[in-house]
Scaffold this active site. Structure first.
Site, PDB file in Angstrom:
ATOM      1  N   LYS A  14     -30.045  -9.842 -16.145  1.00 35.40           N
ATOM      2  CA  LYS A  14     -31.130 -10.749 -16.904  1.00 35.40           C
ATOM      3  C   LYS A  14     -32.216 -10.040 -16.500  1.00 35.40           C
ATOM      4  O   LYS A  14     -32.940  -9.811 -17.027  1.00 35.40           O
ATOM      5  CB  LYS A  14     -31.077 -12.062 -16.817  1.00 35.40           C
ATOM      6  N   ARG A  87     -32.034 -23.295 -18.523  1.00 34.62           N
ATOM      7  CA  ARG A  87     -30.586 -23.484 -17.775  1.00 34.62           C
ATOM      8  C   ARG A  87     -29.916 -24.723 -18.002  1.00 34.62           C
ATOM      9  O   ARG A  87     -28.576 -24.969 -17.386  1.00 34.62           O
ATOM     10  CB  ARG A  87     -30.728 -23.332 -16.169  1.00 34.62           C
ATOM     11  N   ARG A 126     -26.261  -6.152  -5.370  1.00 36.20           N
ATOM     12  CA  ARG A 126     -27.822  -6.420  -5.256  1.00 36.20           C
ATOM     13  C   ARG A 126     -28.086  -7.001  -3.864  1.00 36.20           C
ATOM     14  O   ARG A 126     -29.402  -6.730  -3.465  1.00 36.20           O
ATOM     15  CB  ARG A 126     -28.121  -7.503  -6.246  1.00 36.20           C
ATOM     16  N   ARG A 132     -32.478 -11.801  -1.191  1.00 40.88           N
ATOM     17  CA  ARG A 132     -32.324 -12.998  -1.650  1.00 40.88           C
ATOM     18  C   ARG A 132     -31.262 -13.862  -0.526  1.00 40.88           C
ATOM     19  O   ARG A 132     -29.998 -13.304  -0.775  1.00 40.88           O
ATOM     20  CB  ARG A 132     -32.001 -12.798  -3.017  1.00 40.88           C
ATOM     21  N   ARG A 144     -23.034 -20.934  -7.422  1.00 36.93           N
ATOM     22  CA  ARG A 144     -24.168 -20.634  -8.565  1.00 36.93           C
ATOM     23  C   ARG A 144     -23.475 -20.310  -9.906  1.00 36.93           C
ATOM     24  O   ARG A 144     -23.671 -20.875 -10.920  1.00 36.93           O
ATOM     25  CB  ARG A 144     -24.833 -19.468  -8.135  1.00 36.93           C
TER      26      ARG A 144
HETATM   27  P1  AMP Z   1     -32.420 -16.682 -10.663  1.00 31.81           P
HETATM   28  O1  AMP Z   1     -33.093 -15.876  -9.973  1.00 31.81           O
HETATM   29  O2  AMP Z   1     -32.873 -16.877 -12.081  1.00 31.81           O
HETATM   30  O3  AMP Z   1     -31.169 -16.463 -10.296  1.00 31.81           O
HETATM   31  O4  AMP Z   1     -32.604 -17.998  -9.961  1.00 31.81           O
HETATM   32  C1  AMP Z   1     -32.386 -18.333  -8.541  1.00 31.81           C
HETATM   33  C2  AMP Z   1     -32.461 -19.869  -8.484  1.00 31.81           C
HETATM   34  O5  AMP Z   1     -33.772 -20.468  -8.642  1.00 31.81           O
HETATM   35  C3  AMP Z   1     -31.176 -20.599  -9.006  1.00 31.81           C
HETATM   36  O6  AMP Z   1     -29.905 -20.597  -8.344  1.00 31.81           O
HETATM   37  C4  AMP Z   1     -32.021 -22.058  -8.982  1.00 31.81           C
HETATM   38  O7  AMP Z   1     -31.894 -22.717  -7.611  1.00 31.81           O
HETATM   39  C5  AMP Z   1     -33.192 -21.850  -9.206  1.00 31.81           C
HETATM   40  N1  AMP Z   1     -33.680 -21.649 -10.547  1.00 31.81           N
HETATM   41  C6  AMP Z   1     -34.104 -20.720 -11.437  1.00 31.81           C
HETATM   42  N2  AMP Z   1     -34.092 -20.798 -12.681  1.00 31.81           N
HETATM   43  C7  AMP Z   1     -34.000 -22.307 -12.799  1.00 31.81           C
HETATM   44  C8  AMP Z   1     -33.815 -23.165 -13.965  1.00 31.81           C
HETATM   45  N3  AMP Z   1     -34.346 -22.835 -14.972  1.00 31.81           N
HETATM   46  N4  AMP Z   1     -33.390 -24.357 -13.527  1.00 31.81           N
HETATM   47  C9  AMP Z   1     -33.178 -24.843 -12.523  1.00 31.81           C
HETATM   48  N5  AMP Z   1     -33.164 -24.038 -11.413  1.00 31.81           N
HETATM   49  C10 AMP Z   1     -33.570 -22.708 -11.538  1.00 31.81           C
END
Ligand code: AMP
Length: 190
Positions: A14, A87, A126, A132, A144
């Site tokens: 994404k 989400r 990644r 990360r 996740r």
């Molecule tokens: P991402 O970079 O989108 O994979 O997000 C990394 C982490 O941030 C996720 O595993 C969640 O802990 C948190 N996170 C990101 N976006 C959201 C969201 N819309 N709702 C809840 N937690 C989020």
């Protein structure tokens, strides 16, 4: 004005595709994951609150990310590509409300699909280049993906009803997925 939700499981790409689309269609890129990582890096009170949840691979509270998106929407007049938000169904409902408040509407929701083993493989790949912490551990990666199945997948049904959802195959090379995405955007949005 284009407002696009890019939807898909962790590791599907994404972030990469949101950046490419933002560039091509001159959109603002809103990644809640990036916004949260920034808060953590700066050690803000919000960052301190969400760090342990993110480290475990849990979702953070709906109110936190809804607040970030509200603030970000107030700061731009450009079209937006949403990456990693919504989400949960509650976040999707909040997004409808916020878009209406900001006199915008959703143009389309594009779901990028790929098999789970491919997602795990990409996250490992990644992990080698990002720092990360949630990419570095097999159990956290699996958690996740479980969070995605339990809380995020139902959002697909929410958007199916609205007729805004388009699903594309994201299991191939980046340029193949990118071409499919652009076809959808060009078709859905004129
Ligand atoms: P991402 O970079 O989108 O994979 O997000 C990394 C982490 O941030 C996720 O595993 C969640 O802990 C948190 N996170 C990101 N976006 C959201 C969201 N819309 N709702 C809840 N937690 C989020």
């Amino acid at each position: 004005m284009k407002n696009i939700v890019l939807f898909g499981a962790p590791g599907v790409g994404k972030g990469t595709h949101a950046l490419l689309l933002a560039e091509k269609y001159d959109l603002e890129h809103f990644s809640t994951g990036e916004m949260l990582r920034q808060e953590v890096a700066e050690g803000t009170p919000l960052g301190l609150r969400v760090k342990s949840l993110m480290d475990k691979g849990d979702l953070v509270g709906d109110d936190v990310v809804i607040g970030l998106i509200d603030k970000a929407l107030s700061a731009t007049t450009k079209g937006v590509i949403f990456d990693g938000f919504p989400r949960t169904v509650q976040q999707a409902q909040a997004l409808d409300f916020l878009l209406a408040q900001h006199r915008r509407r959703l143009s389309c929701v594009i779901s990028i699909d790929a098999p789970q083993e491919e997602l795990v493989r990409r996250i490992h790949e990644r992990a080698a280049i990002s720092n990360r912490s949630d990419d570095a551990n097999e159990d956290i990666i699996r958690h996740r993906l479980e969070e995605y199945d339990a809380k995020t997948r139902p959002v697909v049904d929410y958007y199916k009803v609205s007729g805004l959802l388009v699903s594309i195959d994201g299991s191939g090379q980046i340029n193949q997925t990118s071409m499919r995405l652009c076809e959808v955007v060009d078709r859905m949005i004129r």
